[in-house]
Design a protein around this motif. Structure first.
Motif, PDB file in Angstrom:
ATOM      1  N   UNK A   1     -18.167  17.661 -16.671  1.00  0.00           N
ATOM      2  CA  UNK A   1     -17.278  16.993 -17.634  1.00  0.00           C
ATOM      3  C   UNK A   1     -17.689  17.322 -19.070  1.00  0.00           C
ATOM      4  N   UNK A   2     -16.709  17.282 -19.969  1.00  0.00           N
ATOM      5  CA  UNK A   2     -16.980  17.536 -21.391  1.00  0.00           C
ATOM      6  C   UNK A   2     -17.934  16.471 -21.927  1.00  0.00           C
ATOM      7  N   UNK A   3     -18.897  16.909 -22.715  1.00  0.00           N
ATOM      8  CA  UNK A   3     -19.849  16.000 -23.336  1.00  0.00           C
ATOM      9  C   UNK A   3     -19.624  16.038 -24.846  1.00  0.00           C
ATOM     10  N   UNK A   4     -19.516  14.867 -25.441  1.00  0.00           N
ATOM     11  CA  UNK A   4     -19.287  14.761 -26.885  1.00  0.00           C
ATOM     12  C   UNK A   4     -20.487  14.088 -27.537  1.00  0.00           C
ATOM     13  N   UNK A   5     -20.852  14.568 -28.709  1.00  0.00           N
ATOM     14  CA  UNK A   5     -22.011  14.063 -29.436  1.00  0.00           C
ATOM     15  C   UNK A   5     -21.638  13.853 -30.899  1.00  0.00           C
ATOM     16  N   UNK A   6     -22.318  12.920 -31.529  1.00  0.00           N
ATOM     17  CA  UNK A   6     -22.161  12.674 -32.959  1.00  0.00           C
ATOM     18  C   UNK A   6     -23.488  12.909 -33.657  1.00  0.00           C
ATOM     19  N   UNK A   7     -23.398  13.423 -34.856  1.00  0.00           N
ATOM     20  CA  UNK A   7     -24.567  13.572 -35.721  1.00  0.00           C
ATOM     21  C   UNK A   7     -24.186  12.906 -37.035  1.00  0.00           C
ATOM     22  N   UNK A   8     -24.974  11.940 -37.471  1.00  0.00           N
ATOM     23  CA  UNK A   8     -24.667  11.238 -38.717  1.00  0.00           C
ATOM     24  C   UNK A   8     -25.944  10.917 -39.476  1.00  0.00           C
ATOM     25  N   UNK A   9     -25.870  11.013 -40.786  1.00  0.00           N
ATOM     26  CA  UNK A   9     -26.990  10.711 -41.669  1.00  0.00           C
ATOM     27  C   UNK A   9     -26.490   9.870 -42.831  1.00  0.00           C
TER      28      UNK A   9
END
Length: 161
Positions: free
Chosen positions: A111-119
């Motif tokens: 399955x598609x995996x989604x990630x967030x990167x935030x600073x």
């Protein structure tokens, strides 16, 4: 005699750290499924080039899409500034800069995996020194782009299939 004891202690410490799974930060052990990747996104941006260079440095071979290779898709970067503090006249003294992106990983058969990167970072409003303030913001943005590229590779190294 003393150097031999030091050598034995150093060897013991190395074996102990290796045995417990300790790894130095920046040592990217990407899963074998990710040693060949298709990198998708806006390839004209500095951030795309940073992520590409960071993946290459981690030993990833970037290839063209063929349907059987995992695809890493990087969304455009977002940045917003909000007021963090004000003075007694309600003039802004400090801003909070929020910077982030989203990326997805499509592995065939998974399955598609989604990630967030935030600073979040803060900077002072120097209205009397507008050029210095804009340069500070630009340097902060560049630093955050580097951190985001590092974070993407770090998150990929934590995956298991």
């Amino acid at each position: 005699m003393f150097t031999r004891i030091k050598a034995i202690m150093l060897l013991s410490l190395t074996l102990l750290l290796t045995g417990c799974g300790f790894q130095l930060r920046g040592g990217d052990n990407l899963p074998p499924e990710l040693h060949r990747l298709v990198l998708a996104g806006d390839d004209k941006t500095p951030f795309y080039r940073l992520v590409s260079a960071r993946l290459l440095r981690a030993g990833v071979q970037l290839v063209e899409a063929d349907g059987a290779t995992p695809v890493l898709t990087i969304a455009p970067l977002g940045q917003s500034n909000t007021t963090a503090s004000v003075d007694t006249r309600a003039d802004t003294l400090e801003y909070a800069m929020r910077f982030g992106t989203r990326f997805t990983l499509d592995v065939p058969g998974e399955p598609r995996q989604a990630f967030n990167v935030a600073f979040n970072r803060s900077f002072l409003d120097k209205s009397d020194q507008a050029l210095a303030s804009s340069r500070e913001q630009q340097q902060l943005r560049e630093q955050m782009e580097h951190e985001a590229a590092e974070q993407i590779v770090r998150q990929l190294s934590r995956l298991s299939f």
